[in-house]
Design an enzyme around this catalytic site. Sequence first.
Site, mmCIF file in Angstrom:
data_model
loop_
_atom_site.group_PDB
_atom_site.id
_atom_site.type_symbol
_atom_site.label_atom_id
_atom_site.label_comp_id
_atom_site.label_asym_id
_atom_site.label_seq_id
_atom_site.Cartn_x
_atom_site.Cartn_y
_atom_site.Cartn_z
ATOM 1 N N GLU A 1 -9.346 -47.467 105.390
ATOM 2 C CA GLU A 1 -7.969 -47.939 105.239
ATOM 3 C C GLU A 1 -7.314 -48.296 106.572
ATOM 4 O O GLU A 1 -6.513 -49.239 106.647
ATOM 5 C CB GLU A 1 -7.128 -46.896 104.493
ATOM 6 N N HIS B 1 -4.207 -39.567 93.386
ATOM 7 C CA HIS B 1 -4.136 -40.985 93.010
ATOM 8 C C HIS B 1 -2.708 -41.412 92.659
ATOM 9 O O HIS B 1 -2.354 -42.565 92.841
ATOM 10 C CB HIS B 1 -5.056 -41.293 91.831
HETATM 11 C C1 LIG Z 1 -9.289 -42.900 100.885
HETATM 12 C C2 LIG Z 1 -9.786 -43.463 99.622
HETATM 13 N N1 LIG Z 1 -9.987 -44.779 99.522
HETATM 14 C C3 LIG Z 1 -10.428 -45.308 98.358
HETATM 15 C C4 LIG Z 1 -10.690 -44.517 97.279
HETATM 16 C C5 LIG Z 1 -11.181 -45.111 95.977
HETATM 17 N N2 LIG Z 1 -12.583 -44.720 95.799
HETATM 18 C C6 LIG Z 1 -12.934 -43.682 95.051
HETATM 19 S S1 LIG Z 1 -14.577 -43.377 95.106
HETATM 20 C C7 LIG Z 1 -14.821 -44.707 96.124
HETATM 21 C C8 LIG Z 1 -16.193 -45.053 96.587
HETATM 22 C C9 LIG Z 1 -16.807 -43.926 97.305
HETATM 23 O O1 LIG Z 1 -18.135 -44.239 97.588
HETATM 24 P P1 LIG Z 1 -19.125 -43.152 98.136
HETATM 25 O O2 LIG Z 1 -18.464 -42.421 99.250
HETATM 26 O O3 LIG Z 1 -20.397 -43.810 98.420
HETATM 27 O O4 LIG Z 1 -19.267 -42.105 96.938
HETATM 28 P P2 LIG Z 1 -19.916 -42.353 95.505
HETATM 29 O O5 LIG Z 1 -18.822 -42.772 94.606
HETATM 30 O O6 LIG Z 1 -20.963 -43.370 95.642
HETATM 31 O O7 LIG Z 1 -20.451 -41.022 95.117
HETATM 32 C C10 LIG Z 1 -13.633 -45.331 96.423
HETATM 33 C C11 LIG Z 1 -13.528 -46.496 97.300
HETATM 34 C C12 LIG Z 1 -10.444 -43.142 97.417
HETATM 35 N N3 LIG Z 1 -10.617 -42.287 96.401
HETATM 36 N N4 LIG Z 1 -10.023 -42.639 98.592
#
Ligand SMILES: Cc1ncc(C[n+]2csc(CCOP(=O)(O)OP(=O)(O)O)c2C)c(N)n1
Lengths: 320, 320, 325, 325
Positions: free
Chosen positions: D62, D131
């Site tokens: 971000e 959220h």
């Molecule tokens: C700071 C933040 N930015 C965006 C999100 C939205 N979001 C939730 S899960 C995710 C992807 C996370 O990917 P990863 O770290 O690879 O974990 P995975 O879901 O693959 O287990 C995003 C962008 C969030 N929860 N927190």
Amino acid sequence: MKISAEKQKEMLWTMLLSRRFEDELVELCKVEGKIPGMTILSTGQEAVGSGACAALEPEDVIITNHRSHNHLLAKGAEPNALMAEIYCKRTGCNKGKSGTLHLAVPEVNAPCTSTVVGAGPPIAVGQAFAQQYKGEQRVTACFFGDGAAAEGSVHEAMNLAALWRLPLIFICENNVYAGAQRHEEHTPVPNLAVRAAAYAMPGETVDGNDVLAVYLAVQEARERALAGEGPSLVECKTYRCRGHGETDPQHYQPREEICSWLEKCPIPRLRDDLIARGVLTAADYQEMEGRAESIVMEAVRFAEESPYPDPEEALEDVLA
Amino acid sequence: MKISAEKQKEMLWTMLLSRRFEDELVELCKVEGKIPGMTILSTGQEAVGSGACAALEPEDVIITNHRSHNHLLAKGAEPNALMAEIYCKRTGCNKGKSGTLHLAVPEVNAPCTSTVVGAGPPIAVGQAFAQQYKGEQRVTACFFGDGAAAEGSVHEAMNLAALWRLPLIFICENNVYAGAQRHEEHTPVPNLAVRAAAYAMPGETVDGNDVLAVYLAVQEARERALAGEGPSLVECKTYRCRGHGETDPQHYQPREEICSWLEKCPIPRLRDDLIARGVLTAADYQEMEGRAESIVMEAVRFAEESPYPDPEEALEDVLA
Amino acid sequence: MQKLGMGQAVNQALREEMHRDPNVFLAGEGVGVSIHLNPMFPTHGLLEEFGPGRIKDTPVSEAAIAGLAVGAAEAGLRPVVEIMFNPFFTLASDMIVNHAAKLRYLSGGKSAFPLVVRMKSGAGIGAGCQHSHNLEAWVAHCPGLKVVMPATSADAKGLLKSAIRDDNPVIFIEHMGLYFAPMPVPVDEYTTPIGQAEVKRPGTDVTVVTWSGMLGVAMAAAEKLAQEDVQVEIVDLRTLVPLDKETILASVAKTGRLVILHEATRTGGFGGEVAAVVMEEGFHHLKAPLRRVTGPDIPVPASPPLERFYIPGDEQLVAAIKEIL
Amino acid sequence: MQKLGMGQAVNQALREEMHRDPNVFLAGEGVGVSIHLNPMFPTHGLLEEFGPGRIKDTPVSEAAIAGLAVGAAEAGLRPVVEIMFNPFFTLASDMIVNHAAKLRYLSGGKSAFPLVVRMKSGAGIGAGCQHSHNLEAWVAHCPGLKVVMPATSADAKGLLKSAIRDDNPVIFIEHMGLYFAPMPVPVDEYTTPIGQAEVKRPGTDVTVVTWSGMLGVAMAAAEKLAQEDVQVEIVDLRTLVPLDKETILASVAKTGRLVILHEATRTGGFGGEVAAVVMEEGFHHLKAPLRRVTGPDIPVPASPPLERFYIPGDEQLVAAIKEIL
Ligand SMILES: Cc1ncc(C[n+]2csc(CCOP(=O)(O)OP(=O)(O)O)c2C)c(N)n1
Ligand SMILES: Cc1ncc(C[n+]2csc(CCOP(=O)(O)OP(=O)(O)O)c2C)c(N)n1
Ligand SMILES: [Mg+2]
Ligand SMILES: [Mg+2]
């Protein structure tokens, strides 16, 4: 040596000008109330800004930080307007809104300076992205400190720049200290250039007191950037010869350490080298010193004689 | 193989339980309104949590993220309370305040779960610091995704943990995707374990579908941590077989890719291996399946029959 | 009574609490070895007294500093961490707002996060808007946090001791301008309860509600107005959250007039909250419109005349009071 | 008139502005390829239409996303970046608050930062407090930013177009609950000026000032009260900064009564600002105390009955209005 005599003299000149400019600030800071805010100087580190900016073209952008005077002068900022801003006068390049800490000189493509440690790199990402987006043949160079390298924003910026192959040069000015903490109190990694591998970009550690080494490293990084090969990290090892700012008594910096680095000062180093190589004469150098003297004296005169802004001017320039 | 038969069966068991638990959630999510919020599953990734938690002792701490069910069950969380929380019932382990996304189970030393991507590692730093400060013989393990690795907070946490030699194990669960973006859209680095070198800590990439490999890597990291040698980074390469969450149609995930990874499922892999090595019989496995079935059915019954919290209970638990 | 600047008072509180409770530790940028070799600063001398195990200098990593506090607090320690200047709170804000403040709730009350975040605020140092930007309104808008902003050295000491003993996350904001103003501080051990405003000057004609560095401005204005026979009552909030409505309302009930004075920029400042509370619960006492005297809606400029223009002064307050008398 | 959800209206605005101005680009997590294959979402289909050069999916970073916007805006582009959910604004807040909002001022007016930060807000999705956390009061307290929070699809479209054309940083907050509520949107090209509130329902007995997702609640309450012959005037702010004081004050001058309705938590919410403005400039029109109807001072809980308890409803609003009639 693939660096022209002109370029080498230019670097000597901007280092000298910067040193003379800041030496004057050292004195001015001793006068209560003359220089508002925190005055933060580059004494002994001038090879970094002067070497890097010499490798850049006027259309290239730099993003700098709280220790900006050398970077800005090397990029061509007008000394009068700079000094007046440091004095917080109306004729300053930012009308007194900034003071010494966030000097912005868009005229020389130094559009924003942040004193939030680590904030430069993400902004530089935006500048480099714009260059890529518009298909321009220019690059962005971003100066940040060894302390800044611990900020999350720097990581995010490096990752994004490498991912998008942005025309960006990360220049880490490793001057051993961040505030009162030494490099080894900030990170277990002796050379920050190793971080480059974490983003699959080239990283190099150079002698930051050797202006020619800095120049060559930045020049190479610039060529990669223009060729679309993405960002590079250039770590310049140097030393903060003065305190963090002018009110810092440096009680935590060993005297011998300071002395040993003062001996490695990049200005006499290049001067002697150029004289030895016959590029420069002692008389040339004296002329340069005289020129720096009169430019700085003129800047001080200009700043002294300039008015402060009127109080209500504070309300201007918030919104476009 | 230096892993006891008991341990191996424990890992098979927690993977199986987790899979059965989440398979049930897949079905429950199809019923409108039954499972509130975003349901995010670990299907196919169970070797990571199960392997890692098997290498930890009960007193060790885990910090997990939005994809937590497998981690928590492997750490020993009580399935009834977990399921009830996922249902958002009053009997849930967090009284319905959390729901599926931020399950906190301090009873098994899984005290906080953050769904802010990248937020776990700095908190894990705090937990590991407390362990070091108190001179305890225990460690903290922190799960985060490949996407999270791009967050600045992760960089700051790794640097600080390495600097202070905290007893911390960074477990990067690289499941190829972060939301709809593939690994290569997040970073130019194929193996995130190379980042460890940026902090002078050991980093290893292991087959994240091989629960024994995960176990061994985490066990080794734990020993280093206990010996005061500081943190490690263990990257577990696996694959997100279901969507980001249960409402994700996976339109961007190639079918063949999903299929090929389903074939690498860690559960039959270990099962077949254990049977081949005579550690397990087919009957043992059937018994395990039956046990998982009844535990999950009981958890669903418990959750279904539990009441929702009263509206005014929303006002409780803000301050201590 | 000893006379201490606010930095010294904070220092005493830290010292006493660290002696009292071995779980208290400090972390931040330069909390141990500092560029200031100045006993007026809050963490002066603590490294020498408590050693590097409990006085932790950190890298320049605000998110990690805050995360350190969150994780360590949950694990039973009592972290007191420093964010050097209020604008850098932004970098720690996810950890504090989404975690310190919410994780207890998310755990259903199982976990607690007894931590203190200290930060410096205030204009007047000529450093400009990236160092001077009062954001107390941000933290005051986050359920799960307590927010303390003392105006005197004595309050700073007593409130910080309470904050360290509190089982909740407390944001403790110090005004830099007060570090160098010696004020009386009791010598004997004491604490000051969080959540209680104090009438710092009694009066009958108008209530001024203020906090932190602006108390001095309010006092100066009250002094001037007393010479014109206007008796100003000054309510120093000391704690923004939980807000001591009773003291505010009692004062307004007496005077019927209210001016709110704060240094932060006007729009969206915490003055709005005070105004709303009075308008909800004290409306019938009011004899005149409200006035807010605040920083204007601009970033804090560096140049001295501009910065002075930014900072609310006693003359502005006097003028505002006269408007509604 | 077409009928569009707010996500679709935002989508049209983005599409039209991207066609109009090649300097407009989008960046954020999943703004190109999304886990939602749903035309009701704001960035649906834009990658196909404008390609990956202008629709930039980013890593989960971000601060870098916001920095990208700041730097690119200064360099002459018009970034529209997305922060997925309002609570994650914390992670971008240094870049936005200390940089987007201040760098123009710090340059003495030489630079401009024409960027838009879009983010989703609102409770009601069962995802809990990391959220759902409305933080409009934070950005409304930062000089140098404009803050837009539309309540209808038509306003969202017109205001987003204005935001993209504005030379200043604009924070544009969308309420997720409105993505799925089709509302009329003019077909012809139009923009809606930033800084103008709108009376969404005229009335004579009481003014309700609200914004974003709460407009529907206000409308429902007004409908109910109309049956009891109470005529509610509803002022939809649409823009929090700059605040349209005139429209608020004109309404209060007419009705003499004010209720402020917002979804964010109460203490320190932007309702306080509205209260203060009215108390300063409209005091003499007021016939009764103010009421605020807001989210309670708790994090947004996940469990449906708790989350419903959190979200202000029309019955609460009706009750509050009746208290001051
Ligand atoms: C700071 C933040 N930015 C965006 C999100 C939205 N979001 C939730 S899960 C995710 C992807 C996370 O990917 P990863 O770290 O690879 O974990 P995975 O879901 O693959 O287990 C995003 C962008 C969030 N929860 N927190
Ligand atoms: C985000 C942030 N944190 C802390 C500070 C206070 N601060 C100013 S300079 C500095 C040290 C920076 O060290 P480094 O990056 O090495 O730069 P140097 O001063 O050595 O040039 C610190 C901590 C700041 N300005 N911004
Ligand atoms: Mg340094
Ligand atoms: Mg992933």
